[in-house]
Design an enzyme around this catalytic site. Structure first.
Site, mmCIF file in Angstrom:
data_model
loop_
_atom_site.group_PDB
_atom_site.id
_atom_site.type_symbol
_atom_site.label_atom_id
_atom_site.label_comp_id
_atom_site.label_asym_id
_atom_site.label_seq_id
_atom_site.Cartn_x
_atom_site.Cartn_y
_atom_site.Cartn_z
ATOM 1 N N THR A 1 43.184 -7.115 121.722
ATOM 2 C CA THR A 1 43.845 -8.390 122.009
ATOM 3 C C THR A 1 44.795 -8.235 123.198
ATOM 4 O O THR A 1 45.061 -9.200 123.907
ATOM 5 C CB THR A 1 44.583 -8.932 120.769
ATOM 6 O OG1 THR A 1 45.662 -8.082 120.437
ATOM 7 C CG2 THR A 1 43.628 -9.052 119.584
ATOM 8 N N LYS B 1 44.330 -13.633 120.267
ATOM 9 C CA LYS B 1 45.710 -13.436 120.713
ATOM 10 C C LYS B 1 46.381 -14.787 120.798
ATOM 11 O O LYS B 1 45.780 -15.752 121.291
ATOM 12 C CB LYS B 1 45.692 -12.791 122.115
ATOM 13 C CG LYS B 1 47.006 -12.160 122.541
ATOM 14 C CD LYS B 1 47.187 -10.798 121.937
ATOM 15 C CE LYS B 1 48.305 -9.978 122.543
ATOM 16 N NZ LYS B 1 48.372 -8.657 121.876
#
Lengths: 309, 309, 309, 309
Positions: D65, D5
């Protein structure tokens, strides 16, 4: 109809310093060295005679925008004043003198800010470098003049000055409650939020000539308005952004009686709390960025608002 | 004074298709499926009653901008029309109905473009996918309505439609000569330049209601104006950008008698030749990007301009 | 240590067309006219002799980066091939020939895309204009070669080709379920989401010389990889972005046996549903933009992955 | 293969202050209050077990994520240290503890800078506000740690610290002469130019653990490296950017013996003079922005370079 040139980025070394500015309690600002003066200029020409460029494909009176750029660059070497607005007025008048086909001209510019940087003096102390500066991407001054042909030559018909992209955050001490609650409301009320607001502030003088800085005591420096904004943000427990900018506007009008009005465009960029009262301390938070939609306020105030208080 | 919300990015799957648009010779456009309808919306509320938010820190009639965002999202599910302007009008009316403290509302939006993408049919041919689309960063439609409270309820007081960020380059067949030559002129005259221009084009209807698309035969699709722009660029040997946009404007007004005016903002991004007549062929050139300053033209035309021709 | 020049934006009119490309079932692409060839070039020089520029402030062998820009511009007029990679190789070799202080050179470029635009043929039909093109901000081709001095002169030591900033959305037919659920999980599982993914795809040839396009039958055009990507997205009911890019990679390797590997960087930009099953239809939704944090996947595949299937 | 991320923007109020930093002659910096600590975080997970997400569409060990983002937000509330690198190490270790399928993790972050702002003390003096800060877009700190599983648990395998986007201009006192002159050279030699350079500076510690700030006397603050950069720029009459960054690097290594190496990426943004020697003063110039192509230098130095001097 108008045409012109924008994004003319120009820089002058050792321009005249701005001195003898009247100080105010909210700011230590009293002048600028102008060792570097940077401007991002926009020129806009108006004139009935330019219609033939469009309608007859006749370019004979057309000043190429490339030439405008050259013209502006040249004048920055000629100008011996110390302010953005002064340079714009100076250059606009020369455009009107040089090209009779122009009826009116708008000149505007963002000032490119250069920050002073400390260097050691040798005795353990520090002072600003005279040679090296940071090129800043933070808030910057703004100026605009609109010149027309009057009976006695070029005259400022409109003027606007400002400071743009001021980004301020206050850790605690801002509320937002008691607004409309209905089926479309999901935002929780907050007695204390970490408020992050970005602002453009603009001001107009009663006498437009005061914007030129030829009488520094009557000039309002963008640094001073910047400082009023964060000092008021620090002082005031605001109930909303509307409340906050109103308080800032009142203070600006109070400090500068030569101004007729002050205008705001504020954008709310407040973060969203994801953890609060960490370790039992209500001031300790973790926050995240909001999604993109941004609330904004546009607001104008004049001396009548001040008198009402 | 006004306040509102901007950058509300919203998307609708399977909105109503736009059909039965009147076609024009310059464009094969005759409708949109609207499998995906994407909008970047801005809401602006006006109302005298909002002054107390500023002057008295009284939030009791304040519609939070977060709630505005929710409101707009909700209405995109309710709207059963097919156009940007139609959605803005639909939503603006609902705002006026729901909140009596609003005197007027401006709703505007950029349309987020989705391009069709070809997939194989299985027999060696290709057809547009019904499911997969490119999210495009190229030119996009624009709409704006300004609604006030009339005697018979909400009414469109102003309307604006457009196509923005059209970026077009013509390899050869554009001149720029015979402009003012003086001590500030350094740009060389060109009988044939590779002209690169970006444009925003806006139009206003005689009857603002025509912008809603409820009568598709009277609706002007942004794709059609886009196509007129590049077709005229292809057809015309232009003497300047002014000349080019005038020719485009005339054609737009000719094709769409329901329009009152058409407005342009053009930006000149023309590259600079660094090698020419390569291998003796005058059409073969190497060019580079210009420095940042950008010439621009803003121009409005109405039916009188058409009649003069 | 290295130095160089980046953001060299250059354009060539009437470059050699790319022809005789081998077609694949997923794409109608079979060549490019190259009426306009645009490149955003980056040059990087390596060489032990350049250390004295740093350590001794001795510039005597220093090629000014401004001269590099001029060099690249000049060579675009000399190059008579049809591909990005071919031009980079051509120019890199000339750098090595001209300056003995260079040990190795990396040349890379993004191709600036120009879209064809339809104009009427006069008989009610349309065909692409030969003169006017859209300057596109959408996905673009990429090329890179790294040249060193071999025994027989300059040689390609590494090569990379790609298509970047492909932005694709699929209205329905994508799932994301059965992932790790724990105290940090708040994302709801979705059997059917509107999936929006942006992708960069890169590929390496077994024989780097194949990237030059001198044998068009062995060249992989970025348009073909682009088309495989959206065709696979259309065909596959994916269980995750990981699943989707794996399927795309397999197809790319299957279609182009001359490739050694394919690499992905994918970014998840999927919108968030705010209304679903509108009017009882499960396919009809309103969605909004996500907050800024973006999930990504980086993944490399080679022929072994293909053989396993 | 990896996934993760990026663009996780998070903010902590009242984090632990950074204190007891060893001061250096070039800088008055001796600590940070950390009333506001802002980070733009990137997480990257590696692990062989994740291959089945791609190859088998099996998500059973896949950490979404979105969950990573939640995880990082949560840990910023748990961390009681004072540095970017310390937080990244702290959070990376917790990821490795929580998820056995992770083999290695890279955590990196840009620090979002908040500037102190002066408010009046009431007696005519000024002091920094404790509540209001400017959100700055200027240079910012950077940190990165790469953690693997060692015999005794998680360990820092690589570390990188930096300051990025430092933009400095020196009005006079910089030369660029005596470089290669050939048919591709058009840049004029300059004994004295107004040099504008932007820089990223990175450093690596001999012992990676020193980056955490647990022993503040061994921590190198990005503010200190920033200050060395502009102090050296002020002191040195440079012959090139290569010369300048070499001098900065030597000073950094001299001041901080705990560092192993220092690395630079410099970009030349020097303006172009359009008027010089205005009114006979050789220091007074008008300059304009350059066209877009940007020269750059990438350079690494270690202690051997220092010893040679």
């Amino acid at each position: 109809m108008n045409y012109g040139k924008e994004k003319i980025g120009i820089y002058r070394t050792y321009a005249s310093p701005l001195e003898n500015v009247r100080t105010i309690p909210e700011s230590s600002f009293d002048g600028r060295d102008n060792t570097l003066l940077g401007l991002d200029v926009r020129v806009r020409l108006e004139g009935d005679e330019f219609f033939k460029n469009f309608e007859e494909a006749d370019n004979s009176n057309l000043v190429a925008t490339d030439s405008m750029k050259n013209f502006v660059q040249y004048q920055l070497g000629e100008y011996d004043g110390a302010t953005v607005e002064g340079f714009l007025d100076f250059t606009g008048r020369r455009f009107l003198e040089q090209y009779s086909q122009i009826d009116a001209i708008q000149m505007s510019a963002d000032q490119i800010p250069f920050d002073e940087l400390d260097v050691p003096t040798g005795d353990g102390d520090f002072e600003p470098s005279e040679l090296v500066f940071r090129v800043s991407d933070n808030e910057s001054g703004f100026g605009e003049v609109y010149l027309t042909r009057g009976d006695d030559g070029p005259q400022i018909e409109e003027q606007n000055s400002g400071i743009t992209d001021l980004q301020l955050v206050k850790v605690k001490g801002s509320a937002f409650t008691d607004y409309v609650q209905d089926e479309h409301t999901t935002l929780p009320e907050r007695e204390d939020r970490t408020l992050y607001v970005s602002m453009d502030i603009f001001w107009n003088y009663e006498d437009p000539e005061d914007c030129l800085g030829e009488e520094p005591q009557r000039y309002v420096a963008s640094e001073q308005v910047r400082d009023i904004a964060h000092v008021m943000f620090d002082e005031v427990y605001s109930r909303s952004i509307q409340d906050l900018i109103y308080q800032i506007g009142l203070r600006v009008l109070e400090r500068f009686p030569q101004l007729e009005s002050v205008n705001f465009e504020a954008n709310n960029q407040t973060w969203i709390a994801v953890r609060e009262e960490i370790d039992g301390d209500e001031d300790v938070r973790v926050l995240r960025e909001p999604a993109r939609p941004t609330g904004y306020q546009q607001f104008s105030m004049n001396r009548d608002d001040l008198d009402e208080e």
